[in-house]
Design a protein around this motif. Structure first.
Motif, PDB file in Angstrom:
ATOM      1  N   ILE A  43       0.870  -1.182   0.000  1.00 38.94           N
ATOM      2  CA  ILE A  43       0.000   0.000   0.000  1.00 38.94           C
ATOM      3  C   ILE A  43       0.905   1.229   0.000  1.00 38.94           C
ATOM      4  O   ILE A  43       1.547   1.528   1.014  1.00 38.94           O
ATOM      5  CB  ILE A  43      -0.934  -0.006   1.236  1.00 38.94           C
ATOM      6  CG1 ILE A  43      -1.755  -1.312   1.282  1.00 38.94           C
ATOM      7  CG2 ILE A  43      -1.855   1.207   1.204  1.00 38.94           C
ATOM      8  CD1 ILE A  43      -2.524  -1.530   2.570  1.00 38.94           C
ATOM      9  N   GLU A  44       0.987   1.874  -1.165  1.00 36.95           N
ATOM     10  CA  GLU A  44       1.909   3.001  -1.302  1.00 36.95           C
ATOM     11  C   GLU A  44       1.243   4.312  -0.887  1.00 36.95           C
ATOM     12  O   GLU A  44       0.043   4.362  -0.605  1.00 36.95           O
ATOM     13  CB  GLU A  44       2.425   3.054  -2.748  1.00 36.95           C
ATOM     14  CG  GLU A  44       3.223   1.795  -3.075  1.00 36.95           C
ATOM     15  CD  GLU A  44       3.912   1.818  -4.415  1.00 36.95           C
ATOM     16  OE1 GLU A  44       3.586   2.680  -5.263  1.00 36.95           O
ATOM     17  OE2 GLU A  44       4.788   0.948  -4.613  1.00 36.95           O
ATOM     18  N   ASN A  45       2.073   5.355  -0.850  1.00 38.02           N
ATOM     19  CA  ASN A  45       1.584   6.666  -0.413  1.00 38.02           C
ATOM     20  C   ASN A  45       2.350   7.744  -1.162  1.00 38.02           C
ATOM     21  O   ASN A  45       3.539   7.552  -1.472  1.00 38.02           O
ATOM     22  CB  ASN A  45       1.816   6.803   1.106  1.00 38.02           C
ATOM     23  CG  ASN A  45       1.059   7.965   1.697  1.00 38.02           C
ATOM     24  OD1 ASN A  45       1.418   9.116   1.523  1.00 38.02           O
ATOM     25  ND2 ASN A  45      -0.012   7.648   2.394  1.00 38.02           N
ATOM     26  N   ALA A  54       3.646  -5.625   1.453  1.00 35.70           N
ATOM     27  CA  ALA A  54       2.613  -6.666   1.497  1.00 35.70           C
ATOM     28  C   ALA A  54       2.765  -7.578   2.720  1.00 35.70           C
ATOM     29  O   ALA A  54       1.770  -7.912   3.385  1.00 35.70           O
ATOM     30  CB  ALA A  54       2.677  -7.493   0.218  1.00 35.70           C
ATOM     31  N   GLU A  55       3.991  -7.974   2.995  1.00 43.78           N
ATOM     32  CA  GLU A  55       4.213  -8.916   4.105  1.00 43.78           C
ATOM     33  C   GLU A  55       3.776  -8.294   5.424  1.00 43.78           C
ATOM     34  O   GLU A  55       3.143  -8.935   6.261  1.00 43.78           O
ATOM     35  CB  GLU A  55       5.700  -9.301   4.214  1.00 43.78           C
ATOM     36  CG  GLU A  55       6.281  -9.948   2.984  1.00 43.78           C
ATOM     37  CD  GLU A  55       6.909  -8.938   2.026  1.00 43.78           C
ATOM     38  OE1 GLU A  55       6.268  -7.912   1.718  1.00 43.78           O
ATOM     39  OE2 GLU A  55       8.034  -9.207   1.573  1.00 43.78           O
ATOM     40  N   ARG A  56       4.160  -7.013   5.608  1.00 42.22           N
ATOM     41  CA  ARG A  56       3.796  -6.368   6.878  1.00 42.22           C
ATOM     42  C   ARG A  56       2.298  -6.125   6.966  1.00 42.22           C
ATOM     43  O   ARG A  56       1.713  -6.244   8.043  1.00 42.22           O
ATOM     44  CB  ARG A  56       4.597  -5.077   7.068  1.00 42.22           C
ATOM     45  CG  ARG A  56       6.008  -5.387   7.574  1.00 42.22           C
ATOM     46  CD  ARG A  56       6.827  -4.131   7.724  1.00 42.22           C
ATOM     47  NE  ARG A  56       7.219  -3.612   6.441  1.00 42.22           N
ATOM     48  CZ  ARG A  56       7.245  -2.322   6.112  1.00 42.22           C
ATOM     49  NH1 ARG A  56       6.868  -1.420   6.986  1.00 42.22           N
ATOM     50  NH2 ARG A  56       7.653  -1.937   4.917  1.00 42.22           N
ATOM     51  N   PRO A  85      11.534 -10.932   0.463  1.00 41.01           N
ATOM     52  CA  PRO A  85      11.118  -9.891   1.410  1.00 41.01           C
ATOM     53  C   PRO A  85      12.227  -8.867   1.635  1.00 41.01           C
ATOM     54  O   PRO A  85      13.407  -9.227   1.726  1.00 41.01           O
ATOM     55  CB  PRO A  85      10.846 -10.658   2.709  1.00 41.01           C
ATOM     56  CG  PRO A  85      10.629 -12.073   2.295  1.00 41.01           C
ATOM     57  CD  PRO A  85      11.455 -12.281   1.062  1.00 41.01           C
ATOM     58  N   CYS A  86      11.851  -7.601   1.742  1.00 34.39           N
ATOM     59  CA  CYS A  86      12.833  -6.546   2.030  1.00 34.39           C
ATOM     60  C   CYS A  86      13.356  -6.716   3.461  1.00 34.39           C
ATOM     61  O   CYS A  86      12.830  -7.505   4.254  1.00 34.39           O
ATOM     62  CB  CYS A  86      12.207  -5.164   1.836  1.00 34.39           C
ATOM     63  SG  CYS A  86      11.172  -4.628   3.219  1.00 34.39           S
ATOM     64  N   GLY A  87      14.375  -5.948   3.784  1.00 34.59           N
ATOM     65  CA  GLY A  87      15.005  -6.068   5.105  1.00 34.59           C
ATOM     66  C   GLY A  87      14.059  -5.774   6.258  1.00 34.59           C
ATOM     67  O   GLY A  87      14.068  -6.469   7.282  1.00 34.59           O
TER      68      GLY A  87
HETATM   69  N1  THU Z   1       7.523  -4.230  -1.462  1.00 36.78           N
HETATM   70  C1  THU Z   1       6.794  -5.137  -0.756  1.00 36.78           C
HETATM   71  O1  THU Z   1       5.557  -5.044  -0.696  1.00 36.78           O
HETATM   72  N2  THU Z   1       7.449  -6.148  -0.129  1.00 36.78           N
HETATM   73  C2  THU Z   1       8.801  -6.309  -0.161  1.00 36.78           C
HETATM   74  O2  THU Z   1       9.330  -7.157   0.550  1.00 36.78           O
HETATM   75  C3  THU Z   1       9.591  -5.528  -1.110  1.00 36.78           C
HETATM   76  C4  THU Z   1       8.970  -4.255  -1.539  1.00 36.78           C
HETATM   77  C5  THU Z   1       6.810  -3.138  -2.135  1.00 36.78           C
HETATM   78  C6  THU Z   1       6.988  -1.782  -1.490  1.00 36.78           C
HETATM   79  C7  THU Z   1       6.723  -0.845  -2.641  1.00 36.78           C
HETATM   80  O3  THU Z   1       5.330  -0.602  -2.717  1.00 36.78           O
HETATM   81  C8  THU Z   1       7.130  -1.631  -3.874  1.00 36.78           C
HETATM   82  O4  THU Z   1       7.271  -2.978  -3.465  1.00 36.78           O
HETATM   83  C9  THU Z   1       8.441  -1.149  -4.491  1.00 36.78           C
HETATM   84  O5  THU Z   1       9.428  -1.073  -3.530  1.00 36.78           O
END
Ligand code: THU
Length: 133
Positions: A43-45, A54-56, A85-87
């Motif tokens: 969910i961007e802003n 998404a994971e969070r 998944p990102c850090g």
């Molecule tokens: N993003 C995720 O939803 N999960 C991740 O683990 C990596 C990044 C999303 C965040 C942002 O909306 C988009 O991917 C580009 O960074």
């Protein structure tokens, strides 16, 4: 449960992604205690730092309904590749993971996915155990 349902739910959740800025859609599904599944999308802003992955989104849905133990997480982003998944999300997974052996399913599509343990993708993690000494 093997991971078919979790994978399908992550793919479905990706459709709800709100990603007008990056155009990069991500879906996730988390298997929690009592075998309950929660799904989430990114969910961007317009203020980019307020974006939630998404994971969070999925994990916070579960925690906000009283569950605190993660048994597995499936995530899907680029349908032509493997989006890990990102850090920050790895750190949040670690906070609620049953243990470091839980499996993270990195999904390209229903048939193609990679399975890694949390310890493999976040070795030497900093968690509550470090604060209790
Ligand atoms: N993003 C995720 O939803 N999960 C991740 O683990 C990596 C990044 C999303 C965040 C942002 O909306 C988009 O991917 C580009 O960074």
């Amino acid at each position: 449960m093997k991971y078919g349902q979790l994978i399908e739910e992550a793919i479905k959740a990706r459709e709800y992604a709100y990603a007008p800025y990056s155009k990069f859609k991500v879906g996730a599904a988390v298997l929690m205690e009592d075998d309950k599944i929660f799904t989430g999308c990114n969910i961007e802003n317009a203020s980019f730092g307020a974006t939630n992955c998404a994971e969070r989104t999925a994990i916070f849905k579960g925690v906000s309904e009283g569950l605190k133990i993660i048994k597995a997480v499936a995530v899907t982003g680029d349908p032509n590749g493997y989006t890990f998944p990102c850090g920050i999300c790895r750190q949040v997974i670690a906070e609620f993971a049953r243990d470091g052996q839980i499996e993270i399913i990195i999904v390209k599509n229903k048939e193609e996915y990679i399975v890694k343990t949390l310890d493999e993708i976040l070795p030497g993690s900093f968690t509550k155990k470090d604060l209790n000494n």
